[in-house]
Write an enzyme that holds these catalytic residues in place. Structure first.
Site, PDB file in Angstrom:
ATOM      1  N   ARG A   1      -9.268   0.252   3.482  1.00  0.00           N
ATOM      2  CA  ARG A   1      -8.322   1.223   2.925  1.00  0.00           C
ATOM      3  C   ARG A   1      -6.967   0.588   2.659  1.00  0.00           C
ATOM      4  NH1 ARG A   1      -6.218   5.348   6.383  1.00  0.00           N
ATOM      5  NH2 ARG A   1      -4.704   5.271   4.732  1.00  0.00           N
TER       6      ARG A   1
ATOM      7  N   ASP B   1       3.513   0.464  12.364  1.00  0.00           N
ATOM      8  CA  ASP B   1       2.276  -0.057  11.757  1.00  0.00           C
ATOM      9  C   ASP B   1       1.950  -1.479  12.208  1.00  0.00           C
ATOM     10  OD1 ASP B   1       2.029   2.322  10.440  1.00  0.00           O
ATOM     11  OD2 ASP B   1       2.812   1.585   8.538  1.00  0.00           O
TER      12      ASP B   1
ATOM     13  N   ARG C   1       0.435  14.422  13.056  1.00  0.00           N
ATOM     14  CA  ARG C   1       0.834  14.276  11.657  1.00  0.00           C
ATOM     15  C   ARG C   1       1.116  15.609  10.963  1.00  0.00           C
ATOM     16  NH1 ARG C   1      -1.822   8.985   9.192  1.00  0.00           N
ATOM     17  NH2 ARG C   1       0.312   8.754   8.487  1.00  0.00           N
TER      18      ARG C   1
ATOM     19  N   LYS D   1       0.838  -1.212   0.000  1.00  0.00           N
ATOM     20  CA  LYS D   1       0.000   0.000   0.000  1.00  0.00           C
ATOM     21  C   LYS D   1       0.868   1.255   0.000  1.00  0.00           C
ATOM     22  CE  LYS D   1      -1.815   1.853   3.993  1.00  0.00           C
ATOM     23  NZ  LYS D   1      -1.599   3.306   4.122  1.00  0.00           N
ATOM     24  N   ASN D   2       1.811   1.309   0.917  1.00  0.00           N
ATOM     25  CA  ASN D   2       2.535   2.564   1.083  1.00  0.00           C
ATOM     26  C   ASN D   2       3.512   2.841  -0.062  1.00  0.00           C
ATOM     27  OD1 ASN D   2       1.058   3.183   3.314  1.00  0.00           O
ATOM     28  ND2 ASN D   2       2.593   2.511   4.806  1.00  0.00           N
TER      29      ASN D   2
ATOM     30  N   CYS E   1      -5.284   8.094   8.620  1.00  0.00           N
ATOM     31  CA  CYS E   1      -5.561   7.600   9.961  1.00  0.00           C
ATOM     32  C   CYS E   1      -5.281   8.639  11.025  1.00  0.00           C
ATOM     33  CB  CYS E   1      -4.727   6.345  10.224  1.00  0.00           C
ATOM     34  SG  CYS E   1      -5.311   4.940   9.308  1.00  0.00           S
TER      35      CYS E   1
HETATM   36  N1  EPU Z   1       6.648  14.212  11.503  1.00  0.00           N
HETATM   37  C1  EPU Z   1       6.833  15.545  11.805  1.00  0.00           C
HETATM   38  N2  EPU Z   1       6.845  16.440  10.781  1.00  0.00           N
HETATM   39  C2  EPU Z   1       6.668  16.082   9.491  1.00  0.00           C
HETATM   40  C3  EPU Z   1       6.480  14.712   9.185  1.00  0.00           C
HETATM   41  C4  EPU Z   1       6.474  13.800  10.211  1.00  0.00           C
HETATM   42  O1  EPU Z   1       6.986  15.911  12.970  1.00  0.00           O
HETATM   43  O2  EPU Z   1       6.669  16.963   8.611  1.00  0.00           O
HETATM   44  C5  EPU Z   1       6.657  13.210  12.578  1.00  0.00           C
HETATM   45  C6  EPU Z   1       5.275  12.546  12.711  1.00  0.00           C
HETATM   46  O3  EPU Z   1       4.443  13.286  13.570  1.00  0.00           O
HETATM   47  C7  EPU Z   1       5.649  11.214  13.262  1.00  0.00           C
HETATM   48  C8  EPU Z   1       7.001  10.901  12.622  1.00  0.00           C
HETATM   49  O4  EPU Z   1       7.516  12.144  12.199  1.00  0.00           O
HETATM   50  O5  EPU Z   1       5.828  11.333  14.652  1.00  0.00           O
HETATM   51  C9  EPU Z   1       6.970   9.937  11.469  1.00  0.00           C
HETATM   52  O6  EPU Z   1       6.026  10.325  10.518  1.00  0.00           O
HETATM   53  P1  EPU Z   1       6.170   9.962   8.985  1.00  0.00           P
HETATM   54  O7  EPU Z   1       6.201  11.239   8.207  1.00  0.00           O
HETATM   55  O8  EPU Z   1       7.289   9.015   8.795  1.00  0.00           O
HETATM   56  O9  EPU Z   1       4.810   9.214   8.677  1.00  0.00           O
HETATM   57  P2  EPU Z   1       3.881   9.367   7.416  1.00  0.00           P
HETATM   58  O10 EPU Z   1       4.686   9.592   6.197  1.00  0.00           O
HETATM   59  O11 EPU Z   1       2.773  10.300   7.723  1.00  0.00           O
HETATM   60  C10 EPU Z   1       3.996   6.851   6.772  1.00  0.00           C
HETATM   61  C11 EPU Z   1       3.016   5.753   6.515  1.00  0.00           C
HETATM   62  C12 EPU Z   1       2.361   5.368   7.814  1.00  0.00           C
HETATM   63  C13 EPU Z   1       3.440   4.895   8.773  1.00  0.00           C
HETATM   64  C14 EPU Z   1       4.500   5.982   8.952  1.00  0.00           C
HETATM   65  C15 EPU Z   1       5.687   5.534   9.797  1.00  0.00           C
HETATM   66  C16 EPU Z   1       2.288   6.170   4.277  1.00  0.00           C
HETATM   67  C17 EPU Z   1       1.225   6.625   3.350  1.00  0.00           C
HETATM   68  N3  EPU Z   1       2.029   6.236   5.568  1.00  0.00           N
HETATM   69  O12 EPU Z   1       3.264   7.921   7.340  1.00  0.00           O
HETATM   70  O13 EPU Z   1       1.504   4.296   7.513  1.00  0.00           O
HETATM   71  O14 EPU Z   1       2.860   4.634  10.028  1.00  0.00           O
HETATM   72  O15 EPU Z   1       5.005   6.376   7.658  1.00  0.00           O
HETATM   73  O16 EPU Z   1       6.289   4.426   9.241  1.00  0.00           O
HETATM   74  O17 EPU Z   1       3.340   5.724   3.835  1.00  0.00           O
HETATM   75  C18 EPU Z   1      -0.328   2.887   7.817  1.00  0.00           C
HETATM   76  O18 EPU Z   1       0.036   2.302   6.789  1.00  0.00           O
HETATM   77  O19 EPU Z   1      -1.207   2.457   8.596  1.00  0.00           O
HETATM   78  C19 EPU Z   1       0.311   4.150   8.167  1.00  0.00           C
HETATM   79  C20 EPU Z   1      -0.186   4.985   9.054  1.00  0.00           C
END
Ligand code: EPU
Length: 418
Positions: free
Chosen positions: A399, A306, A122, A23-24, A117
């Site tokens: 999803r 995850d 985020r 998915k990701n 989610c």
């Molecule tokens: N963070 C910040 N600032 C930013 C971005 C992130 O402070 O600009 C913090 C977040 O608050 C969090 C940490 O950094 O504490 C990590 O966030 P990350 O940006 O890595 O997460 P994401 O890109 O929003 C993706 C996956 C998530 C998965 C996370 C961590 C996708 C579409 N989503 O989210 O997947 O949990 O990386 O591996 O790739 C899921 O599949 O259920 C899911 C939530």
């Protein structure tokens, strides 16, 4: 009336199951395809709502898109819009990957802040930092992310404050259009980062170092369409491994990349589960009596956040006390209340650490998936419980998990959508 997932627990899962595409990775690769000057074909896409959501968005933007048996063809040449309405993007976190890709294609983009989610704040500050470090104009106003490739848009050094998956992908997607060299320091290393970089390379981009702390991109080259196959889903694989271990099962999971699963495999082995891998197969078998464990989530290659939820659900039934610490998201224990309804004994300290005192069995209950991976936790708990549980909130599960009901039925579970 919305659907419910009904599970009669207590069965030992056994047999063979095949993992779907990631998915990701899919949700990053699909928007990357709009950077090309010709059509791309992307295979092994999972049959999940996020993929359909993207198809709808790309068609709205003017792309020609077809999807059949997990194979999507995207012809981006007709794209004639770069502003997205909120209703289209609010179901999916990954919709903000359209910010750098629409900017790369049309020069600018306006994309409402993504949904997805509800597992913590985020923020998107690191994405904005990535884009502005490349001298694009990028900001958020009134809930909309705006980006513009100014005349000065070019490659440069980007220092991420944390290895954010989203910020790493967004910066990489912008960097391939930015003339000159970009270096992304403190980059995320998750398998889907590497897969997205590989797709960009297959389109003619020069991207090196994905999977390490530093990604280097020589941008500004014209990109062409490509034929690409998405990697297997790390989190679906892990969820199936956990389901097998939690039900004292004996399961062979096919089509995996075992090296992506090392953090989970190590923990399962420590708990007394047998985990073997060969080629693209992972075998998980257990006779029950799992040993208590301590787990802390972290950035890849550490234990994935995850999988924290289904893993916690597995720890509810055993002798002894386990400890699961979440370090990535601040609200990823909300689902614990649902497990408590089934008789689980869990204390959550400071919203970061779950102390799970094992009980002899869970009893069935009506439970709700509060997000995608919470849904996985509910499924694991219901598979372990003696009797029939009904899970609502399954739109979250749909999803991200392709045909999870069919896959678990194939392994002998009594599970159906009603
Ligand atoms: N963070 C910040 N600032 C930013 C971005 C992130 O402070 O600009 C913090 C977040 O608050 C969090 C940490 O950094 O504490 C990590 O966030 P990350 O940006 O890595 O997460 P994401 O890109 O929003 C993706 C996956 C998530 C998965 C996370 C961590 C996708 C579409 N989503 O989210 O997947 O949990 O990386 O591996 O790739 C899921 O599949 O259920 C899911 C939530």
């Amino acid at each position: 009336m919305s659907e419910i997932l009904r599970i009669r627990g207590g069965r030992h899962l056994s047999g063979d199951v095949w993992v779907s595409g990631s998915k990701n990775a899919s949700v990053a690769i699909i928007p990357a395809a709009i950077l090309a000057d010709s059509p791309s074909t992307i295979e092994n896409l999972p049959d999940i709502d996020d993929v359909y959501c993207y198809m709808e968005i790309l068609r709205y933007l003017g792309a020609e898109v077809s999807l059949e048996n997990g194979k999507m063809t995207i012809d981006p040449r007709g794209i004639n819009k770069n502003v997205l309405p909120e209703a289209m993007v609010n179901k999916m976190r990954a919709s903000y990957y359209l910010v750098p890709t629409l900017m790369g294609r049309t020069g600018s983009a306006a994309v409402p802040r993504p949904g997805g989610c509800n597992i913590g704040g985020r923020p998107i500050d690191q994405t904005l930092k990535g884009l502005t470090s490349l001298h694009a104009k990028a900001y958020e106003e009134g809930g909309v992310i705006y980006a513009e490739a100014t005349e000065n848009f070019h490659g440069d050094e980007v220092f991420l404050a944390m290895p954010s998956v989203g910020a790493t992908i967004n910066t990489m997607l912008a960097a391939v259009s930015a003339p000159g060299e970009t270096r992304i320091y403190n980059a995320a290393k998750e398998p889907h980062i590497v897969d997205t970089a590989n797709f960009l390379s297959s389109m003619g981009a020069n991207v090196k170092g994905a999977g390490t702390d530093t990604i280097r991109v020589k941008g500004g080259r014209p990109l062409h369409g490509s034929n690409y196959t998405v990697i297997p889903d790390q989190i679906e694989t892990g969820t199936l491994m956990i389901a097998a271990a939690a039900t004292a099962g004996d399961v062979r999971i096919h089509g995996t990349i075992p090296i992506h699963m090392e953090a989970l495999s190590a923990k399962l082995l420590e708990m007394g589960v047998t985990v073997r891998s060969y080629d693209d197969v992972i075998e998980v078998s257990s006779v029950g009596n799992l040993r208590p464990i301590k787990v802390k989530t972290g950035y890849y290659p550490a234990f994935p956040t995850d999988l924290q939820q289904p893993f916690t659900a597995m720890c509810t039934v055993m002798w002894g006390t386990s400890q699961v610490t979440e370090t990535i998201f601040e609200s990823r224990f909300r689902y614990v209340d649902e497990l408590r309804r089934m008789g689980a004994d869990i204390d959550v300290i400071n919203n970061t650490t779950a102390i799970i005192t094992g009980v002899e069995r869970l009893h069935p209950a009506p439970i709700t998936a509060t997000d995608l991976r919470a849904g996985a936790a509910m499924i694991v708990a219901a598979l372990m419980a003696d009797g029939v549980s009904e899970i609502s909130g399954i739109q979250y599960i749909q999803r991200g998990y392709e045909h999870i009901d069919e896959k678990l039925r194939q392994l002998g579970a009594e599970i159906e959508y009603i």
